[in-house]
Design a protein around this motif. Sequence first.
Motif, short mmCIF file in Angstrom:
data_model
loop_
_atom_site.label_atom_id
_atom_site.label_comp_id
_atom_site.label_asym_id
_atom_site.label_seq_id
_atom_site.Cartn_x
_atom_site.Cartn_y
_atom_site.Cartn_z
N UNK A 36 -16.50 10.79 -6.26
CA UNK A 36 -18.48 9.90 -6.09
C UNK A 36 -17.62 8.10 -6.54
N UNK A 37 -17.07 7.79 -6.31
CA UNK A 37 -16.20 5.85 -6.38
C UNK A 37 -15.82 5.90 -4.70
N UNK A 38 -15.01 7.15 -4.59
CA UNK A 38 -14.18 6.77 -3.35
C UNK A 38 -15.54 7.07 -2.58
N UNK A 77 -8.95 1.76 4.48
CA UNK A 77 -8.19 2.87 4.72
C UNK A 77 -6.53 2.64 5.14
N UNK A 78 -5.94 0.73 5.01
CA UNK A 78 -5.16 -0.30 4.33
C UNK A 78 -4.72 0.61 3.29
N UNK A 83 -1.35 2.55 -1.68
CA UNK A 83 -1.52 3.66 -2.84
C UNK A 83 -0.94 5.15 -3.19
N UNK A 84 -1.56 5.71 -1.45
CA UNK A 84 -1.17 7.25 -1.40
C UNK A 84 -0.05 7.97 -2.00
N UNK A 130 -10.73 -0.78 -3.00
CA UNK A 130 -11.39 0.21 -2.92
C UNK A 130 -10.43 1.12 -2.33
N UNK A 131 -9.51 0.87 -1.14
CA UNK A 131 -8.50 1.80 0.02
C UNK A 131 -8.02 1.92 -1.44
N UNK A 132 -7.48 1.74 -2.50
CA UNK A 132 -6.09 1.94 -3.23
C UNK A 132 -6.56 2.57 -4.39
#
Length: 468
Positions: A36-38, A77-78, A83-84, A130-132
């Motif tokens: 939900x945060x994402x 996206x960066x 973090x992926x 946010x992306x991390x």
Amino acid sequence: MDLDTDTESPMLHPAPTSTRKLKQYCAAISVSLGALCAGTCLAWSSPALAQLSVTANSTESFHLTDSQGAAVGGMIAIGALISAIPAGFLADKFGRKNVIFALSLTFLLNWILIIFAQNVTTLIIGRIFAGIGTGAICVVGPIYIGEIAEKSTRGVLGALINMFLCSGILLTCVFGSFTTWRVLSMILGTVPVIFGGSFLFMPETPVYLVKAKNLEKAEKTLIEFRRSNHDINTELKEIQREVEASQQNAASIRDVFTSKANRRAFMSVVAVLAFQQLCGVNAVVFYTVPIFQAAGSSLRPDLVGIIIGLVQVLSAYVSLLVIEKANRKFYLMLSSVGMLLFLTALGMYFHLKSLNVDISHLSFLPIGSAVMFMVSFSFGYGPIPWLLMGELFAPEIKGVGNGFAIATNWSCAFLVTYFFPIIKSGLGAHVAFYICAGINALATVYVGFVVPETRGKTLLDIQQILNK
């Protein structure tokens, strides 16, 4: 062609179970609050950047040029790519629970930076955080749910991630339609607080506890998730066998490609996550307003976004109710065939329009095709890839495998985001829709021949199937 060599039939009846599932649902919902945060982070840029644009008539203390707005929008996206891959390693080293809780702080830090931002640099830093959080929760969330859920509920619980992600997007579209970007950020900043606060009370997964050689706590966790009327000893021994078998192999990147089971799992998950982005969902979302305008609609862009978001959430909810009624491959192939058909319809409509053919009698086609495309996506390629991430990878490569899968997912998202406007302006929107339709045809064949079936099977069963 052999569509499913690893299961009896595409339609299976769910096995009955006497266990209580409330704790499993609570834990899965708590983890899905991260999705939900994402979703809120992904959708924030649409209403916010419109207000921060240099052309916007607002009293903001600073404004963004087009290039600065693109940077703010693209930084998520960066951050996700950053973090992926490490997220999986960190989850293996420090535990799924610790990493997931840390992500709630990452999301919260993003909103704090954005709320108090006075320049573009602060916004960019916030969006990277946010992306991390977004990239990492997409890796660790499916792992956690896959390891706490019993096989009869794994499909439903895994599909919660997609529904909560869509709900986050819808929530942002709704509040963004009538609030300023700072007020919107304050509202959305409450979501990670709820996420982190709820997850504090959730246990670690029994699979990780067995890997950490904490068998006593693993047994207590299983009792907590399954209750005492479940055959805890049998399931615990099964987990131990799975972990022991996986620990005989080195958890290295090389091992992903040298083991037959790992290689097949990698080829399946990475491909499905790539198809999730390349199938055209972002192309349809980006072109939603022109699609509605082509049908003669005069709705405001924010209302169009709310309508599409509502379709996604409702479809995701219905998919929860039916996802265990048929096999994973059945839904994936049904989804890609549906998207192929509706993208072809969209492509033909805009192709004929570019040729100045009178298509006034087909004004229903663009909106109908767009809505049915989103429905098709939400029943297959919306939820199923997240399920496969938690089901196919063996424990020793789950971290690195999911990391590469999510990195591939975000890379493909970037490619679609970058090339769709170029193709649309250079060759026409119909060409972009035709290309995505062709990718869906490829996805249908690939899933039919390569991806194994996982529904109704234990994680150990799945590894045995992959080794065949």
